[in-house]
Write a protein that holds these residues in place. Structure first.
Motif, PDB file in Angstrom:
ATOM      1  N   VAL A 132      45.396  38.995  28.299  1.00 21.44           N
ATOM      2  CA  VAL A 132      46.657  38.917  29.089  1.00 21.44           C
ATOM      3  C   VAL A 132      46.200  38.973  30.537  1.00 21.44           C
ATOM      4  O   VAL A 132      46.705  38.091  31.469  1.00 21.44           O
ATOM      5  CB  VAL A 132      47.498  39.791  28.756  1.00 21.44           C
ATOM      6  N   ILE A 133      45.432  39.867  31.088  1.00 20.25           N
ATOM      7  CA  ILE A 133      44.897  40.067  32.413  1.00 20.25           C
ATOM      8  C   ILE A 133      44.048  38.810  32.530  1.00 20.25           C
ATOM      9  O   ILE A 133      44.325  38.537  33.747  1.00 20.25           O
ATOM     10  CB  ILE A 133      44.195  41.333  32.456  1.00 20.25           C
ATOM     11  N   ARG A 134      43.153  38.313  31.911  1.00 14.49           N
ATOM     12  CA  ARG A 134      42.261  37.160  32.065  1.00 14.49           C
ATOM     13  C   ARG A 134      43.190  36.084  32.428  1.00 14.49           C
ATOM     14  O   ARG A 134      42.967  35.176  33.385  1.00 14.49           O
ATOM     15  CB  ARG A 134      41.447  37.050  31.065  1.00 14.49           C
ATOM     16  N   THR A 135      44.190  35.776  31.735  1.00 13.89           N
ATOM     17  CA  THR A 135      45.132  34.991  31.667  1.00 13.89           C
ATOM     18  C   THR A 135      46.044  34.689  33.146  1.00 13.89           C
ATOM     19  O   THR A 135      45.908  33.787  33.636  1.00 13.89           O
ATOM     20  CB  THR A 135      46.210  34.641  30.621  1.00 13.89           C
ATOM     21  N   ILE A 136      46.304  36.067  33.307  1.00 14.74           N
ATOM     22  CA  ILE A 136      47.215  36.273  34.600  1.00 14.74           C
ATOM     23  C   ILE A 136      46.287  35.935  35.781  1.00 14.74           C
ATOM     24  O   ILE A 136      46.465  35.236  36.757  1.00 14.74           O
ATOM     25  CB  ILE A 136      47.930  37.600  34.924  1.00 14.74           C
ATOM     26  N   GLY A 137      45.141  36.403  35.693  1.00 14.52           N
ATOM     27  CA  GLY A 137      43.985  36.258  36.738  1.00 14.52           C
ATOM     28  C   GLY A 137      43.555  34.841  37.082  1.00 14.52           C
ATOM     29  O   GLY A 137      43.401  34.116  38.462  1.00 14.52           O
ATOM     30  N   GLU A 138      43.558  34.052  35.916  1.00 19.98           N
ATOM     31  CA  GLU A 138      43.221  32.587  36.129  1.00 19.98           C
ATOM     32  C   GLU A 138      44.285  31.750  36.495  1.00 19.98           C
ATOM     33  O   GLU A 138      44.178  30.978  37.543  1.00 19.98           O
ATOM     34  CB  GLU A 138      42.845  31.896  34.605  1.00 19.98           C
TER      35      GLU A 138
END
Length: 178
Positions: A132-138
């Protein structure tokens, strides 16, 4: 003289290139998350806490009962000390000591089982949180997202913890309570 002219022309070309080119500088964007808060406040984390509390209650009940029984035996033995023979007293004392070791083993096994269950739950949940963090970051073009417990300083408006909890609650379904 010819070399000086070449150098001056080269400098002029370099300066004109630098001054007239439109530099594209990417905006740096940083975010912060509190992994501990996410683990405790997301639905899956709350579910894990409930499962562990139930497991702890189930494990501690027989331990507490055995402890109470041993305390009573010890008190009874102390009261009978004057009327028992030395051999009978030692024999009962050894039985109590053996039961105490069993109780300690039971408590240690329960604690180990709880730690193992907690580790299993974290091993399932943490990769989902990171996803989820990676998705938000991207999606929101962050340069970096770090855990709030590591940095020396961060601006509070860079904290994405609540956003991660909300997205995680939308996408990750916790295992059913047992």
């Amino acid at each position: 003289m010819k070399n000086v002219t070449i150098i001056i022309c080269g400098l002029f070309l370099a300066l004109s290139f630098i001054l007239h080119s439109s530099p594209v500088i990417a905006e740096e964007k940083y975010g912060v998350v509190d992994m501990q808060e996410i683990l405790l406040k997301c639905n899956a984390g709350k579910n894990n806490v409930e499962i562990l509390k139930k497991m702890e209650n189930d494990k501690s009940k027989p331990i507490m009962e055995k402890d109470a029984k041993l305390r009573k035996l010890k008190d009874d033995l102390d009261k009978q000390k004057t009327v028992l023979t030395q051999d009978a007293f030692r024999e009962k004392e050894m039985v109590i000591q053996r039961e105490m070791r069993d109780l300690q083993t039971m408590a240690k096994d329960a604690a180990d089982e709880m730690k193992l269950k907690e580790r299993e739950m974290l091993d399932k949940l943490i990769p989902e949180i990171r996803k989820v963090i990676r998705t938000i970051g991207e999606k929101e073009k962050y340069t970096m997202i770090i855990d709030a417990h590591a940095p020396v300083y961060f601006r509070k408006d860079t904290n994405l913890t609540q956003k991660v909890i909300e997205e995680l609650n939308k996408t990750y379904k916790p295992e059913n309570s047992r």
